[in-house]
Design a protein around this motif. Sequence first.
Motif, short mmCIF file in Angstrom:
data_model
loop_
_atom_site.label_atom_id
_atom_site.label_comp_id
_atom_site.label_asym_id
_atom_site.label_seq_id
_atom_site.Cartn_x
_atom_site.Cartn_y
_atom_site.Cartn_z
N LEU A 51 0.81 -1.21 0.00
CA LEU A 51 0.00 0.00 0.00
C LEU A 51 0.85 1.27 0.00
O LEU A 51 0.42 2.30 -0.47
N GLY A 52 2.04 1.17 0.56
CA GLY A 52 2.90 2.35 0.57
C GLY A 52 4.09 2.18 1.49
O GLY A 52 4.15 1.25 2.29
N ILE A 53 5.02 3.10 1.32
CA ILE A 53 6.22 3.13 2.14
C ILE A 53 6.34 4.54 2.69
O ILE A 53 6.18 5.53 1.96
N ARG A 54 6.62 4.63 3.96
CA ARG A 54 6.69 5.94 4.63
C ARG A 54 7.96 6.00 5.47
O ARG A 54 8.33 5.03 6.13
N SER A 55 8.62 7.14 5.44
CA SER A 55 9.83 7.35 6.23
C SER A 55 9.61 8.52 7.18
O SER A 55 9.03 9.54 6.79
N ASP A 56 10.04 8.36 8.42
CA ASP A 56 9.92 9.41 9.43
C ASP A 56 11.22 9.51 10.22
O ASP A 56 11.92 8.51 10.40
N VAL A 57 11.50 10.69 10.72
CA VAL A 57 12.60 10.89 11.66
C VAL A 57 11.99 11.17 13.01
O VAL A 57 11.17 12.09 13.16
N LEU A 58 12.35 10.35 14.00
CA LEU A 58 11.85 10.52 15.36
C LEU A 58 12.93 11.22 16.19
O LEU A 58 14.09 10.82 16.16
N GLU A 59 12.52 12.22 16.90
CA GLU A 59 13.45 12.95 17.77
C GLU A 59 13.64 12.17 19.08
O GLU A 59 12.83 11.30 19.41
N PRO A 60 14.71 12.45 19.82
CA PRO A 60 15.02 11.67 21.03
C PRO A 60 13.86 11.50 22.00
O PRO A 60 13.68 10.41 22.57
N ALA A 61 13.04 12.51 22.19
CA ALA A 61 11.92 12.41 23.13
C ALA A 61 10.86 11.41 22.65
O ALA A 61 10.03 10.96 23.43
N GLN A 62 10.89 11.05 21.37
CA GLN A 62 9.89 10.13 20.80
C GLN A 62 10.37 8.68 20.80
O GLN A 62 9.64 7.80 20.34
N THR A 63 11.58 8.43 21.26
CA THR A 63 12.14 7.07 21.16
C THR A 63 12.47 6.50 22.53
O THR A 63 12.69 7.23 23.49
#
Length: 122
Positions: free
Chosen positions: A51-63
């Motif tokens: 259906l699709g491919i998505r790329s995200d960058v997570l910041e330190p507070a999100q990991t």
Amino acid sequence: MLLTRVSPDGPGGGLWTLPGGGLDFGEDPEAGAEREVLEETGYRVALGELLGIRSDVLEPAQTISGHRVQTVGIVYRATVTGGELQVELEGSTDAAAWVPIDQLDALPSVDLLAWARRTTGR
């Protein structure tokens, strides 16, 4: 739509998302998707169209690690072929449920779910 809820101790705790997760080193993405659905929901699935491919960058507070991380989400349509609905024990999710499409807007959810809905027109 089959959804899982992120465990309260993880980033995005309490939010609903699609079943999924990280690949093991060297694991084929399709095999990883099938494994993750089984681990998080109890269902065996056959993957259909990409259906699709998505790329995200997570910041330190999100990991969990506290480091900046890039994620790549590969989303497939899937058909349940066996198993029965169950909740993952001591994992990254704490609930799994079939949610009627007309009730999705009322759920607190991660951005990936909104993206997947836009991609599929659901």
